[in-house]
Design a protein around this motif. Structure first.
Motif, PDB file in Angstrom:
ATOM      1  N   ARG A  99     -18.516 -58.976  27.005  1.00  0.00           N
ATOM      2  CA  ARG A  99     -18.399 -58.063  25.862  1.00  0.00           C
ATOM      3  C   ARG A  99     -19.487 -58.327  24.828  1.00  0.00           C
ATOM      4  O   ARG A  99     -20.061 -57.394  24.247  1.00  0.00           O
ATOM      5  CB  ARG A  99     -17.017 -58.197  25.236  1.00  0.00           C
ATOM      6  N   LEU A 100     -19.797 -59.605  24.603  1.00  0.00           N
ATOM      7  CA  LEU A 100     -20.889 -59.937  23.676  1.00  0.00           C
ATOM      8  C   LEU A 100     -22.228 -59.458  24.223  1.00  0.00           C
ATOM      9  O   LEU A 100     -23.077 -58.970  23.466  1.00  0.00           O
ATOM     10  CB  LEU A 100     -20.924 -61.444  23.440  1.00  0.00           C
ATOM     11  N   GLU A 101     -22.415 -59.579  25.525  1.00  0.00           N
ATOM     12  CA  GLU A 101     -23.658 -59.102  26.131  1.00  0.00           C
ATOM     13  C   GLU A 101     -23.791 -57.593  25.987  1.00  0.00           C
ATOM     14  O   GLU A 101     -24.869 -57.082  25.631  1.00  0.00           O
ATOM     15  CB  GLU A 101     -23.698 -59.499  27.603  1.00  0.00           C
ATOM     16  N   ALA A 102     -22.694 -56.869  26.260  1.00  0.00           N
ATOM     17  CA  ALA A 102     -22.729 -55.410  26.111  1.00  0.00           C
ATOM     18  C   ALA A 102     -22.969 -55.013  24.657  1.00  0.00           C
ATOM     19  O   ALA A 102     -23.730 -54.083  24.371  1.00  0.00           O
ATOM     20  CB  ALA A 102     -21.422 -54.803  26.629  1.00  0.00           C
ATOM     21  N   GLY A 103     -22.327 -55.724  23.712  1.00  0.00           N
ATOM     22  CA  GLY A 103     -22.548 -55.425  22.304  1.00  0.00           C
ATOM     23  C   GLY A 103     -23.972 -55.702  21.869  1.00  0.00           C
ATOM     24  O   GLY A 103     -24.556 -54.937  21.083  1.00  0.00           O
ATOM     25  N   ALA A 104     -24.570 -56.797  22.378  1.00  0.00           N
ATOM     26  CA  ALA A 104     -25.954 -57.112  22.031  1.00  0.00           C
ATOM     27  C   ALA A 104     -26.906 -56.047  22.566  1.00  0.00           C
ATOM     28  O   ALA A 104     -27.863 -55.655  21.882  1.00  0.00           O
ATOM     29  CB  ALA A 104     -26.323 -58.489  22.573  1.00  0.00           C
ATOM     30  N   THR A 106     -26.109 -52.916  23.107  1.00  0.00           N
ATOM     31  CA  THR A 106     -25.900 -51.716  22.280  1.00  0.00           C
ATOM     32  C   THR A 106     -26.624 -51.840  20.952  1.00  0.00           C
ATOM     33  O   THR A 106     -27.252 -50.885  20.470  1.00  0.00           O
ATOM     34  CB  THR A 106     -24.395 -51.507  22.054  1.00  0.00           C
ATOM     35  N   MET A 107     -26.558 -53.030  20.332  1.00  0.00           N
ATOM     36  CA  MET A 107     -27.244 -53.235  19.060  1.00  0.00           C
ATOM     37  C   MET A 107     -28.754 -53.176  19.234  1.00  0.00           C
ATOM     38  O   MET A 107     -29.473 -52.643  18.379  1.00  0.00           O
ATOM     39  CB  MET A 107     -26.830 -54.584  18.474  1.00  0.00           C
ATOM     40  N   ALA A 108     -29.253 -53.721  20.354  1.00  0.00           N
ATOM     41  CA  ALA A 108     -30.691 -53.667  20.602  1.00  0.00           C
ATOM     42  C   ALA A 108     -31.177 -52.241  20.810  1.00  0.00           C
ATOM     43  O   ALA A 108     -32.339 -51.930  20.519  1.00  0.00           O
ATOM     44  CB  ALA A 108     -31.037 -54.522  21.821  1.00  0.00           C
ATOM     45  N   CYS A 112     -25.613 -49.657  15.768  1.00  0.00           N
ATOM     46  CA  CYS A 112     -24.946 -50.768  15.094  1.00  0.00           C
ATOM     47  C   CYS A 112     -23.514 -50.441  14.696  1.00  0.00           C
ATOM     48  O   CYS A 112     -22.884 -51.198  13.941  1.00  0.00           O
ATOM     49  CB  CYS A 112     -25.743 -51.180  13.850  1.00  0.00           C
ATOM     50  N   THR A 113     -22.995 -49.324  15.180  1.00  0.00           N
ATOM     51  CA  THR A 113     -21.628 -48.928  14.824  1.00  0.00           C
ATOM     52  C   THR A 113     -20.585 -49.515  15.772  1.00  0.00           C
ATOM     53  O   THR A 113     -19.400 -49.460  15.471  1.00  0.00           O
ATOM     54  CB  THR A 113     -21.512 -47.404  14.829  1.00  0.00           C
ATOM     55  N   ALA A 114     -21.012 -50.055  16.914  1.00  0.00           N
ATOM     56  CA  ALA A 114     -20.058 -50.596  17.887  1.00  0.00           C
ATOM     57  C   ALA A 114     -19.516 -51.936  17.401  1.00  0.00           C
ATOM     58  O   ALA A 114     -20.236 -52.742  16.819  1.00  0.00           O
ATOM     59  CB  ALA A 114     -20.728 -50.761  19.252  1.00  0.00           C
ATOM     60  N   ALA A 135     -23.229 -56.805  12.904  1.00  0.00           N
ATOM     61  CA  ALA A 135     -23.322 -55.371  13.186  1.00  0.00           C
ATOM     62  C   ALA A 135     -23.032 -54.544  11.931  1.00  0.00           C
ATOM     63  O   ALA A 135     -23.716 -53.547  11.654  1.00  0.00           O
ATOM     64  CB  ALA A 135     -22.361 -54.994  14.310  1.00  0.00           C
ATOM     65  N   ALA A 136     -22.019 -54.945  11.149  1.00  0.00           N
ATOM     66  CA  ALA A 136     -21.702 -54.219   9.915  1.00  0.00           C
ATOM     67  C   ALA A 136     -22.848 -54.325   8.908  1.00  0.00           C
ATOM     68  O   ALA A 136     -23.194 -53.341   8.218  1.00  0.00           O
ATOM     69  CB  ALA A 136     -20.409 -54.765   9.313  1.00  0.00           C
TER      70      ALA A 136
END
Length: 238
Positions: A99-104, A106-108, A112-114, A135-136
């Motif tokens: 989940r952290l990998e997927a979030g990173a 997405t942020m990259a 940044c809303t995820a 992210a916030a």
């Protein structure tokens, strides 16, 4: 073999005197002597001992076979349970990492809303909180930058519109290049230069050495100046 069937008495020449005649695969003998001397007439003979021979009947064989089968089954069950427990533990450990990998990722990609659901309290779960905070923060920064660009473009449009109106009035012959017109154009240009300087100053706003210097402005004078610089062309079109 019982003990009385495994003991053999031999003379000094190794000839059997008493005991069972059968020999097992492992047989040992020890000398029997007088006066603690093993030579000559003091050697009386030998006493031998056969190793016990394992004998099993049908019931023993059946019992051992059952024990071996039970041990094999218990080993298989233990291996299966260990593999299942290892799979569950590995899945629990890898899920927040994925989940952290997927979030990173997405942020990259610029989103940044995820946010990641905070449903763990261990060390891996503690990484989710700082990620959501980051992210916030990035989302708020991007929003502030968009608002800043919008406000900046709006502020730049005003002096540019004044200069355009003055130049077009001069080109159409509505106004003359007198001192008043040139002064108004110079004032609009200076305002534009101040805005550009403010933009340059704001670009360094995140530096720790930058100190803010706030000044009050006379709003009525600004409104009056803007009204006076409006082209008279608007009055001719009425």
């Amino acid at each position: 073999m019982r003990l009385e069937k495994r003991i053999v008495l031999l003379d000094r020449d190794g000839i059997q005197i008493a005991g069972h005649i059968e020999r097992s695969a492992l047989f040992e003998r020890r000398p029997v002597c007088a006066n603690n001397t093993f030579a000559g007439a003091n050697l009386l003979g030998y006493i031998g001992l056969n190793a016990p021979i394992e004998q099993r009947d049908a019931s023993d064989t059946f019992f051992l076979r059952g024990q071996y089968a039970s041990l094999a089954l218990a080993a298989l069950i233990a291996i299966a349970l260990s593999a299942a427990a290892a799979f569950i533990i590995a899945r629990q450990l890898l899920e927040p990492i994925r989940r952290l990998e997927a979030g990173a990722k997405t942020m990259a990609a610029g989103n940044c809303t995820a946010r990641i659901k905070q449903d763990r309290s261990d060390e891996l779960g503690q990484l989710i909180g700082p990620y959501n905070t980051l992210a916030a923060t990035l989302e708020q920064t991007a929003k502030a930058e968009r608002e800043w660009i919008s406000n900046t473009s709006h502020e730049l449009q005003t002096p540019l519109a004044v200069l355009r109106a003055q130049i077009e009035a001069l080109q159409d012959g509505i106004r003359q290049p007198d001192d008043k017109t040139l002064t108004e154009m110079h004032a609009a240009l200076m305002r534009l230069l101040r805005l550009v300087q403010d933009l340059k100053t704001l670009s360094y706003g995140r530096e720790a050495e930058l100190a803010s210097s706030l000044e009050q402005e006379d709003l009525p004078s600004l409104v009056k100046q803007a009204a006076e610089t409006m082209p008279s062309k608007l009055g001719l079109k009425r």
